[in-house]
Design an enzyme around this catalytic site. Sequence first.
Site: not given
Ligand code: AMP
Length: 329
Positions: A115, A197, A200
């Site tokens: 990041k 990956k 968002k």
């Molecule tokens: P976040 O959007 O960072 O709050 O992530 C929320 C959940 O989604 C967490 O458990 C992440 O590990 C999962 N996650 C986020 N991006 C991915 C992705 N590209 N593939 C699989 N899991 C994801």
Amino acid sequence: METKKTIFSGVQPSGSLHIGNYLGAIAQWVEMQKDYNSIFCVVDYHAITVRQDPKRFGEQILDVVKTYLAAGIDPKKSIIFQQSHVTAHTELAWILNCAGARVADLNKMTQFKEKVGESKESAGVGLFDYPVLMAADILLYNTDVVPVGEDQKQHVELTRDLAKRFNNAYGEVFKIPDVKMQKEGARIMGLDDPLKKMSKSATSPANYIALTDTPEAAAKKIMRAVTDSGAEIKYDKEEKPAIANLLNIYSLLSGKNVKDLEKEFKGKGYGDFKKGLAEVVGNFLADFQKKYNQYGDKDIKDILEHGAKRARPIAEETLRRVKEKMGII
Ligand code: AMP
Ligand code: TRP
């Protein structure tokens, strides 16, 4: 006698949730809530480690809850709450900062390094400390299992280390949690770059399929998604990372296994395959959004208030035991 194990997980209200969040994390929570005491948090204090627009932030928080509900999380079975509503989270994070977390641990966190890139010195302290707050989230609820996507594995490992370090120094308080990831789907890759990956915070919306994208918009993104050289629909992560990712998404959303999909598309090109995928994704989104749109903001606020009432006593009891061990009277 309560014998069920506890799961805890969370999502940041930091922008559009996408099918990676759904397939990597939320879909497995829906399955697990039948067998576990389940606690799902909207981690707003994590989200403010980067600047959020105050005019939109409240809506983003409610949107995460709507996503949980539309995916099938049942607020009667599971606790759904907002992190900032239970002040024990920030209190325990501070205590762990003092009694466990080391600068060297946090310096190793790959998500932080990715990041901040080159500009580490000007990064916010909150961003650096983010994994300690996550450890507090997990440890407050005597969590047995943390179901997350692969990018969070290192943070859960740090949580285990912090818990052990505290227990060794002050006496047994924390349960040591395990991480749980999906076999497939733990890492859904970007449509514009299959080596990164789906995220968002990606600069281009062509990277992800948001859960709020219309089926038409999603179809456009899929038809434009990067592919590999050759023409064959074959699952090969090394040679064909883009097609492997699309096959994964297809398989997870349709319930068909990858081998059967390879057979179905044998002799057909990328165009036909993408059309098939766009249809599967479109059907999923239409169904998901029908559910998502049925909730009003008032319903959601009530759910969060009720959730905080259920979460607070559990968290406060853990915090009380922590303070007792440390001699904080
Ligand atoms: P976040 O959007 O960072 O709050 O992530 C929320 C959940 O989604 C967490 O458990 C992440 O590990 C999962 N996650 C986020 N991006 C991915 C992705 N590209 N593939 C699989 N899991 C994801
Ligand atoms: N850091 C996680 C993410 O970005 C979100 C999170 C915060 C979390 N606290 C948590 C996940 C506790 C699981 C358990 O995805």
